[in-house]
Design a protein around this motif. Structure first.
Motif, mmCIF file in Angstrom:
data_model
loop_
_atom_site.group_PDB
_atom_site.id
_atom_site.type_symbol
_atom_site.label_atom_id
_atom_site.label_comp_id
_atom_site.label_asym_id
_atom_site.label_seq_id
_atom_site.Cartn_x
_atom_site.Cartn_y
_atom_site.Cartn_z
ATOM 1 N N ALA A 172 -16.502 11.944 -3.976
ATOM 2 C CA ALA A 172 -15.845 12.819 -3.012
ATOM 3 C C ALA A 172 -16.107 12.424 -1.567
ATOM 4 C CB ALA A 172 -16.262 14.275 -3.263
ATOM 5 N N PRO A 173 -17.397 12.172 -1.195
ATOM 6 C CA PRO A 173 -17.625 11.822 0.207
ATOM 7 C C PRO A 173 -16.890 10.550 0.617
ATOM 8 C CG PRO A 173 -19.668 12.478 -0.832
ATOM 9 C CD PRO A 173 -18.630 12.361 -1.922
ATOM 10 N N ALA A 174 -16.691 9.613 -0.341
ATOM 11 C CA ALA A 174 -16.017 8.367 0.000
ATOM 12 C C ALA A 174 -14.609 8.629 0.500
ATOM 13 C CB ALA A 174 -15.985 7.441 -1.218
ATOM 14 N N GLY A 175 -13.979 9.697 -0.025
ATOM 15 C CA GLY A 175 -12.622 10.002 0.398
ATOM 16 C C GLY A 175 -12.550 11.118 1.410
ATOM 17 N N ALA A 176 -13.706 11.572 1.854
ATOM 18 C CA ALA A 176 -13.726 12.735 2.739
ATOM 19 C C ALA A 176 -13.975 12.332 4.178
ATOM 20 C CB ALA A 176 -14.809 13.717 2.275
ATOM 21 N N GLY A 177 -13.409 11.212 4.587
ATOM 22 C CA GLY A 177 -13.583 10.734 5.947
ATOM 23 C C GLY A 177 -12.785 11.569 6.920
ATOM 24 N N THR A 178 -12.688 11.095 8.136
ATOM 25 C CA THR A 178 -11.949 11.830 9.153
ATOM 26 C C THR A 178 -10.469 11.823 8.828
ATOM 27 O OG1 THR A 178 -11.602 9.862 10.504
ATOM 28 C CG2 THR A 178 -13.637 11.098 10.872
ATOM 29 N N THR A 179 -9.751 12.735 9.424
ATOM 30 C CA THR A 179 -8.306 12.789 9.229
ATOM 31 C C THR A 179 -7.663 11.490 9.684
ATOM 32 O OG1 THR A 179 -8.291 15.185 9.538
ATOM 33 C CG2 THR A 179 -6.203 14.006 9.868
ATOM 34 N N ALA A 180 -8.184 10.914 10.757
ATOM 35 C CA ALA A 180 -7.629 9.663 11.265
ATOM 36 C C ALA A 180 -7.776 8.551 10.238
ATOM 37 C CB ALA A 180 -8.327 9.269 12.569
ATOM 38 N N ASP A 181 -8.973 8.493 9.576
ATOM 39 C CA ASP A 181 -9.194 7.465 8.564
ATOM 40 C C ASP A 181 -8.230 7.642 7.409
ATOM 41 O OD1 ASP A 181 -12.816 7.451 8.972
ATOM 42 O OD2 ASP A 181 -11.232 6.349 10.017
ATOM 43 N N ALA A 182 -8.054 8.888 6.949
ATOM 44 C CA ALA A 182 -7.171 9.151 5.814
ATOM 45 C C ALA A 182 -5.734 8.805 6.169
ATOM 46 C CB ALA A 182 -7.280 10.622 5.398
ATOM 47 N N THR A 183 -5.337 9.136 7.400
ATOM 48 C CA THR A 183 -3.970 8.862 7.817
ATOM 49 C C THR A 183 -3.721 7.364 7.923
ATOM 50 O OG1 THR A 183 -3.927 10.931 9.048
ATOM 51 C CG2 THR A 183 -2.247 9.314 9.596
ATOM 52 N N ALA A 184 -4.748 6.645 8.397
ATOM 53 C CA ALA A 184 -4.597 5.206 8.594
ATOM 54 C C ALA A 184 -4.527 4.460 7.267
ATOM 55 C CB ALA A 184 -5.762 4.669 9.428
ATOM 56 N N GLY A 185 -5.185 5.000 6.213
ATOM 57 C CA GLY A 185 -5.185 4.328 4.927
ATOM 58 C C GLY A 185 -3.814 4.373 4.281
ATOM 59 N N ALA A 186 -3.435 3.237 3.693
ATOM 60 C CA ALA A 186 -2.137 3.181 3.013
ATOM 61 C C ALA A 186 -2.175 4.024 1.746
ATOM 62 C CB ALA A 186 -1.810 1.729 2.679
ATOM 63 N N HIS A 187 -1.152 4.815 1.546
ATOM 64 C CA HIS A 187 -1.050 5.602 0.318
ATOM 65 C C HIS A 187 0.401 5.604 -0.121
ATOM 66 C CE1 HIS A 187 0.195 8.648 3.278
ATOM 67 N NE2 HIS A 187 0.813 9.267 2.284
ATOM 68 N N ASN A 188 0.634 5.923 -1.396
ATOM 69 C CA ASN A 188 2.000 5.979 -1.911
ATOM 70 C C ASN A 188 2.252 7.314 -2.602
ATOM 71 O OD1 ASN A 188 0.656 5.751 -4.348
ATOM 72 N ND2 ASN A 188 1.274 3.642 -4.745
ATOM 73 N N ALA A 189 3.429 7.445 -3.190
ATOM 74 C CA ALA A 189 3.802 8.711 -3.829
ATOM 75 C C ALA A 189 2.878 9.048 -4.988
ATOM 76 C CB ALA A 189 5.258 8.634 -4.308
ATOM 77 N N GLN A 190 2.396 8.032 -5.695
ATOM 78 C CA GLN A 190 1.491 8.279 -6.812
ATOM 79 C C GLN A 190 0.198 8.913 -6.345
ATOM 80 O OE1 GLN A 190 1.273 8.385 -10.051
ATOM 81 N NE2 GLN A 190 -0.941 8.723 -9.974
ATOM 82 N N ASP A 191 -0.309 8.487 -5.188
ATOM 83 C CA ASP A 191 -1.546 9.080 -4.658
ATOM 84 C C ASP A 191 -1.363 10.574 -4.408
ATOM 85 O OD1 ASP A 191 -2.936 6.570 -4.535
ATOM 86 O OD2 ASP A 191 -1.853 6.111 -2.690
ATOM 87 N N ALA A 192 -0.215 10.942 -3.837
ATOM 88 C CA ALA A 192 0.058 12.358 -3.587
ATOM 89 C C ALA A 192 0.218 13.122 -4.889
ATOM 90 C CB ALA A 192 1.307 12.507 -2.721
ATOM 91 N N THR A 193 0.905 12.508 -5.850
ATOM 92 C CA THR A 193 1.095 13.144 -7.152
ATOM 93 C C THR A 193 -0.236 13.365 -7.852
ATOM 94 O OG1 THR A 193 3.303 12.189 -7.428
ATOM 95 C CG2 THR A 193 2.160 12.882 -9.427
ATOM 96 N N PHE A 194 -1.107 12.388 -7.762
ATOM 97 C CA PHE A 194 -2.444 12.486 -8.363
ATOM 98 C C PHE A 194 -3.210 13.670 -7.791
ATOM 99 C CE2 PHE A 194 -6.979 11.249 -7.696
ATOM 100 C CZ PHE A 194 -7.412 11.326 -9.022
ATOM 101 N N ALA A 195 -3.261 13.759 -6.475
ATOM 102 C CA ALA A 195 -4.006 14.841 -5.837
ATOM 103 C C ALA A 195 -3.387 16.203 -6.142
ATOM 104 C CB ALA A 195 -4.073 14.613 -4.325
ATOM 105 N N GLN A 196 -2.045 16.289 -6.075
ATOM 106 C CA GLN A 196 -1.379 17.569 -6.316
ATOM 107 C C GLN A 196 -1.503 18.022 -7.761
ATOM 108 O OE1 GLN A 196 2.488 16.460 -4.745
ATOM 109 N NE2 GLN A 196 2.124 17.579 -2.833
ATOM 110 N N GLY A 197 -1.668 17.090 -8.677
ATOM 111 C CA GLY A 197 -1.859 17.464 -10.079
ATOM 112 C C GLY A 197 -3.307 17.722 -10.416
#
Length: 224
Positions: free
Chosen positions: A48-73
């Motif tokens: 969890a902490p590995a993905g709990a960086g600042t909003t800027a870090d999360a925004t800067a990281g490349a993500h795709n539709a699957q990443d959003a689907t994973f989190a929302q599910g």
């Protein structure tokens, strides 16, 4: 999914009727297994902490539709696991079941917060929390939730909520095994198709931790 849930309920009731919970007593000296699984659970929580960086870090990281689907599910999937685990505190008779439930809560609650942060930073919807009862748990009657692997429906949760003692222990373990298998499947899809590194890392942690807990729960039920 309905057939799977029906089979789950039949398996639970069958297990209770034949006294499968006797295996729990036989495992009374299996503290080593609990410690080992606790390490696996901490791996998932540590992700969890590995993905709990600042909003800027999360925004800067490349993500795709699957990443959003994973989190929302996975968010409502984890929430239901927490609801099941919370029931163990005053319903389970086995100290090992209570310990397992506590480890599930400690691992999955931080992951919910982390995934919610990702979705917010991506401008995606965060699944709304339910009212906190078994009947209103995410995935019970919601079309999206009911299609997720391993989710229990309202009648499953009502049955677990009404159980106590060794009956609860067997139902909890049987249902949580199915629930964990669903989470492992979802995490496997994220590992294969996701793009956001913190999300694929969390998925890897979920696979490791929950596969170990499945083996632990099967042992408590007397299964190989």
């Amino acid at each position: 999914m309905r057939n799977t849930r029906t089979l789950t309920r039949r398996a639970v009731l069958g297990a209770v009727s034949v006294g499968a919970v006797l295996a729990l007593a036989a495992c009374g000296n299996s503290g080593g297994d609990s410690d080992s699984s606790g390490d696996a659970g901490s791996d998932s929580s540590a992700s969890a902490p590995a993905g709990a960086g600042t909003t800027a870090d999360a925004t800067a990281g490349a993500h795709n539709a699957q990443d959003a689907t994973f989190a929302q599910g996975m968010i409502p999937h984890h929430r239901q696991a927490l609801e099941m685990a919370e029931l163990a505190a005053d319903r389970a008779s086995s100290a090992q079941v209570k310990d397992l439930a506590s480890r599930i809560e400690k691992a999955q609650d931080p992951e919910i917060r982390t995934m919610s942060g990702w979705l917010t930073s991506w401008g995606e919807d965060v699944p709304a929390a339910s009212g906190g009862t078994a009947k209103s748990m995410p995935g019970m009657d919601h079309p999206a939730g009911s299609g997720m692997p391993g989710m229990m429906d309202g009648s499953d949760m009502e049955m677990l909520e009404k159980a106590s003692g060794t009956d609860f222990d067997t139902m909890f373990l049987t249902m949580m095994i199915e629930h964990h298998k669903g989470a492992v499947d979802m995490a496997g899809t994220e590992k294969n198709k996701g793009e956001y590194e913190p999300a694929t890392s969390m998925a890897d942690g979920i696979i490791t931790a929950q596969t170990a807990e499945i083996a632990e729960m099967n042992k408590l039920l007397g299964k190989s």
